[in-house]
Design an enzyme around this catalytic site. Structure first.
Site, PDB file in Angstrom:
ATOM      1  N   HIS A 190       0.820  -1.211   0.000  1.00  0.00           N
ATOM      2  CA  HIS A 190       0.000   0.000   0.000  1.00  0.00           C
ATOM      3  C   HIS A 190       0.853   1.259   0.000  1.00  0.00           C
ATOM      4  CE1 HIS A 190      -3.696  -2.316   1.605  1.00  0.00           C
ATOM      5  NE2 HIS A 190      -3.554  -2.394   0.309  1.00  0.00           N
ATOM      6  N   ARG A 297     -13.582  -8.585 -13.052  1.00  0.00           N
ATOM      7  CA  ARG A 297     -13.427  -9.919 -12.458  1.00  0.00           C
ATOM      8  C   ARG A 297     -14.510 -10.088 -11.393  1.00  0.00           C
ATOM      9  NH1 ARG A 297      -7.662  -8.540 -13.079  1.00  0.00           N
ATOM     10  NH2 ARG A 297      -6.589 -10.220 -14.189  1.00  0.00           N
ATOM     11  N   ARG A 334     -16.855 -10.514 -16.728  1.00  0.00           N
ATOM     12  CA  ARG A 334     -16.513 -11.927 -16.865  1.00  0.00           C
ATOM     13  C   ARG A 334     -17.291 -12.731 -15.845  1.00  0.00           C
ATOM     14  NH1 ARG A 334     -10.433 -13.586 -15.717  1.00  0.00           N
ATOM     15  NH2 ARG A 334     -11.065 -13.364 -13.556  1.00  0.00           N
ATOM     16  N   GLU A 433      -7.717 -18.299 -23.264  1.00  0.00           N
ATOM     17  CA  GLU A 433      -6.613 -18.477 -22.319  1.00  0.00           C
ATOM     18  C   GLU A 433      -6.185 -19.933 -22.218  1.00  0.00           C
ATOM     19  OE1 GLU A 433      -7.880 -16.611 -18.634  1.00  0.00           O
ATOM     20  OE2 GLU A 433      -9.894 -17.391 -18.835  1.00  0.00           O
ATOM     21  N   ASN A 456      -2.273 -14.112 -19.020  1.00  0.00           N
ATOM     22  CA  ASN A 456      -1.753 -14.662 -17.756  1.00  0.00           C
ATOM     23  C   ASN A 456      -1.925 -16.181 -17.749  1.00  0.00           C
ATOM     24  OD1 ASN A 456      -1.663 -11.957 -17.191  1.00  0.00           O
ATOM     25  ND2 ASN A 456      -3.373 -11.964 -15.771  1.00  0.00           N
ATOM     26  N   ASP A 457      -3.126 -16.616 -18.105  1.00  0.00           N
ATOM     27  CA  ASP A 457      -3.364 -18.063 -18.134  1.00  0.00           C
ATOM     28  C   ASP A 457      -2.835 -18.686 -19.423  1.00  0.00           C
ATOM     29  OD1 ASP A 457      -4.570 -18.988 -15.718  1.00  0.00           O
ATOM     30  OD2 ASP A 457      -6.240 -17.652 -16.176  1.00  0.00           O
ATOM     31  N   ARG A 467       1.535 -20.263 -12.780  1.00  0.00           N
ATOM     32  CA  ARG A 467       1.807 -18.813 -12.777  1.00  0.00           C
ATOM     33  C   ARG A 467       2.140 -18.280 -11.385  1.00  0.00           C
ATOM     34  NH1 ARG A 467      -4.201 -16.438 -14.380  1.00  0.00           N
ATOM     35  NH2 ARG A 467      -3.904 -14.673 -13.020  1.00  0.00           N
TER      36      ARG A 467
END
Ligand code: PEP
Ligand code: MG
Length: 580
Positions: A190, A297, A334, A433, A456-457, A467
């Site tokens: 943060h 997401r 998604r 993916e 990413n996938d 990953r």
């Protein structure tokens, strides 16, 4: 002396050092007689309350100086501090075990940290750093040594510290700070996020910093390349003064251009959209000129409602708010991608040996049609404004896609029967993916409105590497020709069918990858909000035709390093790049 670290907030600054070496706090351990245990518990509660008050003061000191959603970080800390499990475990140690407050707290923090680490959810795992930071602060109060960091007024100073908690970063903002450098810390901490929001150059994880640094010494912090230069020469100071000026000019330019669309010098437009996990991020995305949401997401809604499941109304209300905030831009939501190593929720069944290759995303939702249809009806309800699109994750076969579409049709009939308005033409797309899907993209093309490549996938499955496993992270190469061939093929199919094709994996946030993705034929990039200004600026420096030629060369390369060389020489010959 030059020290390397992780750059977490870009920019360059020079100034004299203000040093803060963290005092190691020894945690005392002694037995508390029964009659004094209530007073011991009260001492702990007072330290917790004092820390909460400190967080509140730090939050107020930043109000109006950073985006409001960043202030929520302090609420996250307050929630961690007020976690009933933490207090209950510590009180049990005091009352039942007769432990002193410092030791009881340390034991309780260890228990909560272990539970967070075992959750399997990255968000909760990352909160362990916050928990440890808060632990130190509460211990300081118990030791009667609250943290006081004072930066002298006057000339802007470079703060060098062992570590800085978000609240310390916030408090320091009162003073004139030119830059931060710390011995500990990570990109996602943060503190790093606050430094970026305050636009203060920062480098973290600088090994050996506090042993080498001295108060009032001249220091340069290079937040682009992750460098700290102690006692710079006059030439180095002059070099960095001009870098700092060039960087300020560059930021002024990209901020002024931020709202305009990203158009290459030869007129080719690339849509730049945001990846959003939490509703709060919408403001940052809009401020950075996001042209809609390319990936929402939705699993975070499930995590927020856990242990319950979100109702159709909760789905609809959240998606409607996002679509309203972004209107008229498109919002692509998604459907649930729970499972694998990704997120944990009690609805998931225990997994086999290879959860990443197991029941995840639509493999899970198709097995739970009621849960899936609740989300699909919620999505349809939010689609009436006609700026919502639905996206299915981890599609492997055409049959799977058809099963998802069949459920969507059932949900449309349900809503029609109830007289609920929705967008009958709601665009539906898939995340590409899984390599099988990428290589047979033509088989999916007639059934969808768009493709969104989840690198990413895709890279994980193409290169056979987990990953999240650091020991094989070296094989995670977005420039590997196998990755480029998959992206290139999907783009070719999309182009032939007139479909939109987006990349929404992390590579879309990297301006070094932008020329390659544009050259391969990607029409949209969806990325972390913080990357939008820079990636849009990178697009504006490109020639689409040159990118096409460069990508054709890259597709013929045999290795990732060969591709990297092709990309570098394209940049040297006038491609885009970050200043510095
Ligand atoms: C991806 O796989 O590239 C992607 C964007 O999805 P996630 O990171 O949520 O798996
Ligand atoms: Mg994915």
């Amino acid at each position: 002396m030059r020290l390397k670290g992780t750059p977490v907030s870009p920019g360059f600054a020079t100034g004299s050092a203000c040093t803060f070496v963290a005092q190691e706090l020894a945690i005392p351990r002694y037995a508390v007689p029964e009659g004094e245990r209530a007073a011991e518990a009260a001492r702990l509660e007072a330290a917790l309350a004092a820390t909460t008050a400190e967080l509140h003061a730090a939050k107020e000191s930043l109000r109006g100086k950073v985006a409001d959603d960043l202030l929520d970080l302090f609420d996250v800390h307050a929630v961690i501090l007020q976690d009933p499990a933490l207090l209950k475990t510590a009180r049990d140690h005091i009352f039942a075990g007769g432990l002193n407050a410092e030791y009881a707290l340390e034991r309780a923090v260890q228990t909560v940290a272990a539970a967070l680490l075992a959750s399997g959810d990255t968000y909760f795992q990352e909160r362990v750093v916050d928990l440890e930071d808060l632990h130190t602060r509460v211990q300081r109060h118990l030791h009667g040594q609250p943290s006081v960091m004072a930066v002298p007024c006057g000339e802007a100073r470079v703060v060098l510290a062992t570590n800085l908690s978000p609240s310390e970063t916030g408090n320091l903002h009162h003073a004139a700070i030119a830059a931060f450098a710390t011995e500990h810390g990570a990109r996602t901490s943060h503190t790093a996020i606050i430094a970026r929001s305050l636009e203060i150059p920062a480098v973290v994880g600088v090994a050996g910093l506090m042993a080498a640094a001295a108060a009032d010494q001249r220091v340069i912090v290079d937040g682009v390349n992750g460098l700290v230069i102690l006692d710079p020469t006059a030439e180095e100071e002059a070099e960095y003064a001009s870098k700092a000026e060039a960087y300020r000019e560059y930021r002024r330019r990209i901020e002024a251009e931020g709202r305009r669309e990203a158009r290459t010098i030869d007129g080719h437009v690339i849509r730049a959209r945001a990846n959003i996990d939490l509703e709060d991020e919408l403001h940052t995305a809009m401020a950075a000129g996001a042209e809609g949401v390319g990936l929402y997401r939705s699993e975070f809604l499930y995590l927020q409602c856990s242990p319950n499941l979100p109702s159709e109304e909760e789905h609809a209300a959240l998606y409607t708010r996002i679509c309203e905030a972004m209107y008229p831009h498109r919002v692509t939501i998604r459907t649930l991608d729970l499972g694998g190593e990704k997120y944990f929720h009690k609805v998931l069944e225990p997994e086999g040996q290879n959860p990443v290759l197991g029941v995840r995303a639509v493999r899970f939702t198709l097995r739970h049609p009621d849960l899936f249809k609740t989300q699909l009806r919620g999505l349809l309800r939010a689609s009436a404004r006609k700026n919502l699109a639905i996206m299915f994750p981890l599609i492997t076969t055409v049959d799977e896609l058809r099963a998802c579409l069949a459920l969507l049709e059932e949900c449309k009939s349900d809503l029609e029967a109830q007289g609920v308005t929705y967008d009958p033409e709601v665009p539906v797309g898939i995340m590409v993916e899984v390599p099988s899907c990428a290589l047979t993209a033509e088989a999916f093309a007639s059934e969808v409105s768009f493709f969104s490549i989840g690198t990413n996938d895709l890279i994980q499955y193409l290169m056979a590497i987990d990953r999240n496993n650091e020991s094989v992270a070296g094989l995670y190469d977005p420039m590997h020709p196998a990755v480029l061939k998959c992206i290139g093929h999907v783009c070719e199919v999309a182009r032939a069918r007139g479909l939109r094709v987006s990349v929404c994996g992390e590579v879309a946030s990297d301006p070094v990858m932008t020329p390659l993705l544009v050259g391969l034929g990607v029409t949209e990039l969806s990325m972390a909000p913080a990357a939008l200004l820079e990636v849009k600026a990178a697009v504006r420096n490109l020639s689409y035709e040159k990118c096409r030629r460069m990508a054709r060369r890259a597709l013929k390369a045999g290795t990732g390093p060969e591709v990297a060389e092709i990309v570098k020489s394209h940049a040297r010959a006038g491609g885009a790049g970050r200043q510095g």
